[in-house]
Structures are given as structure tokens and as C-alpha cells.
Design an enzyme around this catalytic site. Sequence first.
Site, short mmCIF file in Angstrom:
data_model
loop_
_atom_site.label_atom_id
_atom_site.label_comp_id
_atom_site.label_asym_id
_atom_site.label_seq_id
_atom_site.Cartn_x
_atom_site.Cartn_y
_atom_site.Cartn_z
N LEU A 206 -19.46 -21.65 -0.44
CA LEU A 206 -19.61 -23.09 -0.22
C LEU A 206 -19.20 -23.50 1.19
O LEU A 206 -19.90 -24.26 1.86
CB LEU A 206 -18.79 -23.85 -1.27
CG LEU A 206 -18.77 -25.37 -1.19
CD1 LEU A 206 -20.17 -25.95 -1.36
CD2 LEU A 206 -17.82 -25.94 -2.24
N HIS B 290 -21.27 -23.68 4.55
CA HIS B 290 -22.06 -24.85 4.95
C HIS B 290 -21.15 -25.71 5.82
O HIS B 290 -20.34 -26.51 5.34
CB HIS B 290 -22.55 -25.59 3.71
CG HIS B 290 -23.53 -24.78 2.91
ND1 HIS B 290 -24.90 -24.85 3.11
CD2 HIS B 290 -23.34 -23.84 1.95
CE1 HIS B 290 -25.50 -24.00 2.30
NE2 HIS B 290 -24.58 -23.37 1.59
N ARG C 10 -29.31 -23.21 -1.98
CA ARG C 10 -28.48 -22.84 -3.13
C ARG C 10 -29.10 -23.15 -4.49
O ARG C 10 -28.62 -22.64 -5.50
CB ARG C 10 -27.12 -23.52 -3.00
CG ARG C 10 -26.36 -23.17 -1.72
CD ARG C 10 -26.13 -21.68 -1.56
NE ARG C 10 -25.29 -21.38 -0.40
CZ ARG C 10 -24.81 -20.19 -0.09
NH1 ARG C 10 -25.13 -19.15 -0.85
NH2 ARG C 10 -24.04 -20.01 0.97
N ASN D 59 -30.19 -29.40 3.07
CA ASN D 59 -30.15 -27.98 3.44
C ASN D 59 -29.43 -27.16 2.37
O ASN D 59 -29.88 -26.06 2.00
CB ASN D 59 -29.44 -27.83 4.79
CG ASN D 59 -29.29 -26.38 5.21
OD1 ASN D 59 -28.28 -25.75 4.93
ND2 ASN D 59 -30.28 -25.85 5.90
N ARG E 225 -28.29 -35.23 4.86
CA ARG E 225 -29.11 -34.20 5.51
C ARG E 225 -28.53 -32.81 5.27
O ARG E 225 -29.28 -31.85 5.04
CB ARG E 225 -29.21 -34.48 7.02
CG ARG E 225 -30.29 -33.66 7.71
CD ARG E 225 -30.40 -34.03 9.17
NE ARG E 225 -31.58 -33.46 9.79
CZ ARG E 225 -31.90 -33.63 11.08
NH1 ARG E 225 -31.11 -34.35 11.87
NH2 ARG E 225 -32.99 -33.08 11.57
N SER F 66 -4.34 -25.44 -2.57
CA SER F 66 -3.69 -24.38 -1.81
C SER F 66 -2.93 -23.42 -2.72
O SER F 66 -2.14 -23.85 -3.56
CB SER F 66 -2.71 -24.98 -0.79
OG SER F 66 -1.95 -23.97 -0.16
N ARG G 123 -0.83 -21.47 -1.36
CA ARG G 123 0.45 -21.36 -0.66
C ARG G 123 1.46 -22.35 -1.21
O ARG G 123 2.67 -22.10 -1.19
CB ARG G 123 0.27 -21.62 0.84
CG ARG G 123 -0.54 -20.58 1.59
CD ARG G 123 -0.58 -20.94 3.06
NE ARG G 123 0.74 -20.87 3.66
CZ ARG G 123 1.13 -21.62 4.70
NH1 ARG G 123 0.31 -22.51 5.23
NH2 ARG G 123 2.34 -21.50 5.19
#
Length: 243
Positions: free
Chosen positions: A80, A83, A179, A174, A170, A92, A94
Site C-alpha cells: 500500500l 503508492h 490494485r 491510479n 487522481r 506503531s 514500537r
Amino acid sequence: MSTLKVKLIAHTPEPDKVVSMAAKLCYSHVGVEEMSEKMTNQEVDKFLSMLMSLGHESPVEHTSFTFAIEGISRACSHQLVRHRMASYSQQSQRYVKLSQFEYIIPPTIESDEKLKQIYVQAMDRAQSDYNTMVAELIKNGRTEKEAIEDARYVFPNACETKIVVTMNARSLFNFFEHRCCERAQWEIRELAYKMLEECKKSAPILFRKCGPSCYKGSCKEGKMSCKKPEISRNRIEQMELQI
């Protein structure tokens, strides 16, 4: 195990109209405010349909969409974030201690009891090893944050993650072209279709022709084409019937 969830939590108000006004402004002697007062829904539909058929996509960048996504694997999120024309905020590992991590099972493994057993055992081992390392690192004088940020390395690509994604329309065009394709990896393809469904609900004119290249015309994959355009077309048609 975790279930894929996609929710459109914010978007540009009246996205179809915003794109129409932005495009019309380029050729109009009046301002946006006056233009907005005179623009009917029928005019928006007619003008935006014409704009999309011509492939004039720069005005589309004036609208953005923000999604809350849960139940995807780290393997999927790695795809993902490729892109790049987008903004991402991801849970996270962490800072969040995963005392019991959720994980994604590929359908091919889910449907095979022997493989599923091996898979689940591997997930259980990863959790056990993580817990052991966190405890040992803390006992050795590390803070919990230091412990979990090092112990997380044992987690697999299957580990579930949560992420908020913002893209302009836009970039979404794409994203859906690549995908939603049957050649895309199964998990990100499922994510793309759920995102497309949300977009079609909020901006039906703008996303009317969105999908893989075969849905919009001819396949761009050349010799690597799946040669099954009806799969994508049927899926999008069914989606639109349900919206």
C-alpha cells in the site's frame, strides 16, 4: 485472526461538484461562487462525464479521501505505501505492545487443514518468542519501549496492522487501476475493492469508470494479462447494484 475493515472517515464535501467547478473555472469569465450557484446536479454529471472521457485528470486532484483501514497484514501495508502520492498514519509496533497479535491467513492456507495447523503454530510461536524477549529485555534493564521495539522483529508479515490513508482522487484512480486488477496480490485487491465501493458511494460520477484498465477499456498488462476481464467487470457491476 482478523477481518478486513475499510471506512471512509472524511472526504472533500461535494467532490463531484468541486472537480467540475475547478475544471470549468479554466474556461469561465465568472468566479467559482457565481458558477456554484448556477450549477445543477445534471450539469455536474454531464460536464464531469465529459471531462473523464477526455482523460483530463488534473482537476481531480482538488478532492481527497481519508480511509480508516483495519485487518490488513504488514505484507499488504508494505504494498500500500508504495503508492507515494498519499499520506499514511500506521499503528506503531514500537509504541504498542502486542500482547496478543492478530494475524491474516491467506485463503489458500485457510482452506487446507494441514497447512492451517502449521500456520497457526508458527503464529503462536512468534507470540511466545515475542513475550519471552520482551520480558528478558526488561529484566536486563531495558525500558518497555526499548524491549518491544527490538522484540517486534520476530513478528511475521502476517501480523495485522491498522492504518489511516489519505489520497486525492487522481491517486485513487491510479491505485484502483493497478490494485483492482486480477493480477494484483489477493489481499490488496480486496482492500482496493472495498475502498472503491466507499468512493463510489461518496462521488458516484467521479469514480464511475474506475477500476482496472480492462474495465475502462483494454488491458495494459500485455502478454501478462489474465485474459479474464469479465471477472473485474462483473464484480464492479455487482458492487454498483448494491450501492
